[in-house]
Motif scaffolding. Structure first.
Motif, PDB file in Angstrom:
ATOM      1  N   ARG A 173      47.447  34.314 -73.709  1.00 22.20           N
ATOM      2  CA  ARG A 173      46.109  34.500 -73.173  1.00 22.20           C
ATOM      3  C   ARG A 173      46.203  34.982 -71.724  1.00 22.20           C
ATOM      4  O   ARG A 173      46.864  34.353 -70.897  1.00 22.20           O
ATOM      5  CB  ARG A 173      45.313  33.193 -73.238  1.00 22.20           C
ATOM      6  CG  ARG A 173      44.947  32.774 -74.672  1.00 22.20           C
ATOM      7  CD  ARG A 173      44.048  31.557 -74.657  1.00 22.20           C
ATOM      8  NE  ARG A 173      44.699  30.416 -73.996  1.00 22.20           N
ATOM      9  CZ  ARG A 173      44.060  29.307 -73.623  1.00 22.20           C
ATOM     10  NH1 ARG A 173      42.765  29.203 -73.807  1.00 22.20           N
ATOM     11  NH2 ARG A 173      44.727  28.323 -73.045  1.00 22.20           N
ATOM     12  N   VAL A 174      45.545  36.091 -71.451  1.00 26.82           N
ATOM     13  CA  VAL A 174      45.552  36.669 -70.104  1.00 26.82           C
ATOM     14  C   VAL A 174      44.111  36.836 -69.657  1.00 26.82           C
ATOM     15  O   VAL A 174      43.279  37.368 -70.399  1.00 26.82           O
ATOM     16  CB  VAL A 174      46.271  38.038 -70.071  1.00 26.82           C
ATOM     17  CG1 VAL A 174      46.160  38.664 -68.678  1.00 26.82           C
ATOM     18  CG2 VAL A 174      47.728  37.878 -70.474  1.00 26.82           C
ATOM     19  N   HIS A 175      43.817  36.374 -68.448  1.00 23.36           N
ATOM     20  CA  HIS A 175      42.473  36.532 -67.896  1.00 23.36           C
ATOM     21  C   HIS A 175      42.591  37.089 -66.487  1.00 23.36           C
ATOM     22  O   HIS A 175      43.375  36.591 -65.676  1.00 23.36           O
ATOM     23  CB  HIS A 175      41.730  35.194 -67.869  1.00 23.36           C
ATOM     24  CG  HIS A 175      40.324  35.315 -67.366  1.00 23.36           C
ATOM     25  ND1 HIS A 175      39.327  35.951 -68.079  1.00 23.36           N
ATOM     26  CD2 HIS A 175      39.751  34.899 -66.203  1.00 23.36           C
ATOM     27  CE1 HIS A 175      38.202  35.925 -67.380  1.00 23.36           C
ATOM     28  NE2 HIS A 175      38.431  35.294 -66.238  1.00 23.36           N
ATOM     29  N   PHE A 176      41.817  38.120 -66.202  1.00 19.79           N
ATOM     30  CA  PHE A 176      41.871  38.785 -64.905  1.00 19.79           C
ATOM     31  C   PHE A 176      40.496  38.738 -64.263  1.00 19.79           C
ATOM     32  O   PHE A 176      39.505  39.196 -64.839  1.00 19.79           O
ATOM     33  CB  PHE A 176      42.322  40.236 -65.081  1.00 19.79           C
ATOM     34  CG  PHE A 176      42.399  41.018 -63.793  1.00 19.79           C
ATOM     35  CD1 PHE A 176      43.413  40.786 -62.878  1.00 19.79           C
ATOM     36  CD2 PHE A 176      41.457  41.995 -63.492  1.00 19.79           C
ATOM     37  CE1 PHE A 176      43.493  41.499 -61.695  1.00 19.79           C
ATOM     38  CE2 PHE A 176      41.520  42.716 -62.306  1.00 19.79           C
ATOM     39  CZ  PHE A 176      42.548  42.461 -61.407  1.00 19.79           C
ATOM     40  N   ASP A 177      40.418  38.175 -63.060  1.00 19.23           N
ATOM     41  CA  ASP A 177      39.174  38.132 -62.288  1.00 19.23           C
ATOM     42  C   ASP A 177      39.267  39.112 -61.125  1.00 19.23           C
ATOM     43  O   ASP A 177      40.284  39.155 -60.424  1.00 19.23           O
ATOM     44  CB  ASP A 177      38.929  36.724 -61.729  1.00 19.23           C
ATOM     45  CG  ASP A 177      38.550  35.731 -62.815  1.00 19.23           C
ATOM     46  OD1 ASP A 177      37.771  36.102 -63.704  1.00 19.23           O
ATOM     47  OD2 ASP A 177      39.057  34.588 -62.773  1.00 19.23           O
ATOM     48  N   VAL A 178      38.199  39.864 -60.903  1.00 16.32           N
ATOM     49  CA  VAL A 178      38.143  40.796 -59.775  1.00 16.32           C
ATOM     50  C   VAL A 178      37.529  40.074 -58.583  1.00 16.32           C
ATOM     51  O   VAL A 178      36.371  39.664 -58.621  1.00 16.32           O
ATOM     52  CB  VAL A 178      37.314  42.047 -60.128  1.00 16.32           C
ATOM     53  CG1 VAL A 178      37.248  42.996 -58.926  1.00 16.32           C
ATOM     54  CG2 VAL A 178      37.904  42.755 -61.334  1.00 16.32           C
ATOM     55  N   GLU A 179      38.300  39.906 -57.531  1.00 15.61           N
ATOM     56  CA  GLU A 179      37.802  39.237 -56.328  1.00 15.61           C
ATOM     57  C   GLU A 179      36.943  40.166 -55.496  1.00 15.61           C
ATOM     58  O   GLU A 179      35.898  39.785 -54.994  1.00 15.61           O
ATOM     59  CB  GLU A 179      38.988  38.721 -55.510  1.00 15.61           C
ATOM     60  CG  GLU A 179      38.595  37.907 -54.295  1.00 15.61           C
ATOM     61  CD  GLU A 179      39.804  37.329 -53.592  1.00 15.61           C
ATOM     62  OE1 GLU A 179      40.159  37.857 -52.511  1.00 15.61           O
ATOM     63  OE2 GLU A 179      40.410  36.367 -54.108  1.00 15.61           O
ATOM     64  N   SER A 180      37.386  41.399 -55.324  1.00 19.88           N
ATOM     65  CA  SER A 180      36.596  42.396 -54.605  1.00 19.88           C
ATOM     66  C   SER A 180      37.113  43.775 -54.975  1.00 19.88           C
ATOM     67  O   SER A 180      38.274  43.931 -55.364  1.00 19.88           O
ATOM     68  CB  SER A 180      36.670  42.192 -53.082  1.00 19.88           C
ATOM     69  OG  SER A 180      37.975  42.451 -52.605  1.00 19.88           O
ATOM     70  N   ALA A 181      36.238  44.764 -54.857  1.00 20.72           N
ATOM     71  CA  ALA A 181      36.614  46.152 -55.134  1.00 20.72           C
ATOM     72  C   ALA A 181      35.897  47.040 -54.125  1.00 20.72           C
ATOM     73  O   ALA A 181      34.683  47.236 -54.219  1.00 20.72           O
ATOM     74  CB  ALA A 181      36.247  46.540 -56.567  1.00 20.72           C
ATOM     75  N   MET A 182      36.635  47.540 -53.151  1.00 21.77           N
ATOM     76  CA  MET A 182      36.044  48.362 -52.099  1.00 21.77           C
ATOM     77  C   MET A 182      36.626  49.762 -52.142  1.00 21.77           C
ATOM     78  O   MET A 182      37.822  49.934 -52.386  1.00 21.77           O
ATOM     79  CB  MET A 182      36.297  47.741 -50.727  1.00 21.77           C
ATOM     80  CG  MET A 182      35.634  46.388 -50.524  1.00 21.77           C
ATOM     81  SD  MET A 182      35.839  45.765 -48.822  1.00 21.77           S
ATOM     82  CE  MET A 182      37.611  45.589 -48.741  1.00 21.77           C
ATOM     83  N   GLY A 183      35.765  50.725 -51.904  1.00 26.55           N
ATOM     84  CA  GLY A 183      36.193  52.117 -51.931  1.00 26.55           C
ATOM     85  C   GLY A 183      36.696  52.579 -50.580  1.00 26.55           C
ATOM     86  O   GLY A 183      36.396  51.984 -49.536  1.00 26.55           O
ATOM     87  N   GLY A 184      37.471  53.632 -50.592  1.00 30.52           N
ATOM     88  CA  GLY A 184      37.953  54.239 -49.364  1.00 30.52           C
ATOM     89  C   GLY A 184      37.001  55.307 -48.875  1.00 30.52           C
ATOM     90  O   GLY A 184      35.849  55.401 -49.311  1.00 30.52           O
ATOM     91  N   TRP A 185      37.488  56.140 -47.988  1.00 27.76           N
ATOM     92  CA  TRP A 185      36.658  57.201 -47.418  1.00 27.76           C
ATOM     93  C   TRP A 185      37.494  58.445 -47.225  1.00 27.76           C
ATOM     94  O   TRP A 185      38.545  58.411 -46.577  1.00 27.76           O
ATOM     95  CB  TRP A 185      36.077  56.748 -46.074  1.00 27.76           C
ATOM     96  CG  TRP A 185      35.156  57.756 -45.446  1.00 27.76           C
ATOM     97  CD1 TRP A 185      33.986  58.231 -45.950  1.00 27.76           C
ATOM     98  CD2 TRP A 185      35.336  58.404 -44.180  1.00 27.76           C
ATOM     99  NE1 TRP A 185      33.420  59.128 -45.091  1.00 27.76           N
ATOM    100  CE2 TRP A 185      34.214  59.255 -43.985  1.00 27.76           C
ATOM    101  CE3 TRP A 185      36.315  58.340 -43.194  1.00 27.76           C
ATOM    102  CZ2 TRP A 185      34.064  60.033 -42.851  1.00 27.76           C
ATOM    103  CZ3 TRP A 185      36.160  59.118 -42.050  1.00 27.76           C
ATOM    104  CH2 TRP A 185      35.043  59.956 -41.888  1.00 27.76           C
TER     105      TRP A 185
END
Length: 219
Positions: free
Chosen positions: A114-126
């Motif tokens: 069983r694998v579970h992945f949580d996204v803490e943050s996702a920010m884009g570049g410029w």
């Protein structure tokens, strides 16, 4: 491996990296304190610059569930956790990249794990808009006059979203964001100091750009 983390590299960014690489040469990889016989993933300086700015990377920044070496034994662990940090190219969609990473990590784990992945943050570049001719000429002239060299361009990895926010609010606007480093500088340290001669030269270059902006606005 994950398509959503990769983007086409604009031709003018490749040209800029090539020109900057010819100037910096061994200093690109030589800036890092390599351990033992480790080395950069490529000996090509242009590729080193592009890999550091326009290609994604994965870093494991933390782990839990692994016992320390002095208490480790041949036992089954109930779980293991790792914290992953992905650096994305500046034009990649951070939300799509996060969804793709989650999908790939959770898809078909081996042996029924069983694998579970949580996204803490996702920010884009410029990715800055192309430099206008008036600003390019001002920066080139200032660099030649005060540094004795042509102006060079290179990107940098980071997680400060301010420029991306300004770029969205003011699309197409020319930005000149300055920061002073230079030979033997020590920025953000308890004994912070800057190279005075470099500071004077950068101040003069900014003044040249401001003058050119005034001339451009009046025409």
């Amino acid at each position: 491996v994950v398509d959503e983390l990769n983007v086409p590299i604009p031709d003018h960014r490749v040209e800029q990296a090539t020109a900057t690489g010819r100037v910096l040469q061994d200093a690109v990889a030589g800036d890092f304190p390599w351990a033992g016989t480790t080395s950069a993933v490529s000996a090509d300086v242009t590729e080193q610059l592009l890999a550091n700015t326009w290609r994604p990377t994965l870093t494991i920044t933390g782990a839990e569930g692994l016992p320390s070496i002095d208490s480790a034994g041949n036992v089954l662990r109930p779980s293991t956790q790792v914290k992953l940090s992905f650096r994305l190219p500046p034009s990649a969609d951070p939300a799509a990249a996060a969804d793709a990473v989650k999908r790939e990590l959770e898809r078909d784990p081996p042996h029924g794990a069983r694998v579970h992945f949580d996204v803490e943050s996702a920010m884009g570049g410029w990715n800055a808009p192309a430099v206008s001719p008036w600003l390019y000429e001002a920066l080139l002239a200032g660099s030649r006059d005060y540094f004795g060299r042509d102006v060079m361009y290179m990107g940098t990895g980071g997680s400060i979203p301010l420029m991306g926010m300004l770029g969205e609010k003011f699309p197409g606007v020319q930005f000149l964001v300055t920061g002073l480093l230079g030979p033997h500088s020590n920025a953000h340290g308890p004994n912070e100091f800057l190279h005075i001669a470099t500071g004077k030269a950068i101040t003069a270059c900014v003044a040249r750009a401001l003058y050119a902006h005034g001339q451009n606005a009046s025409t």
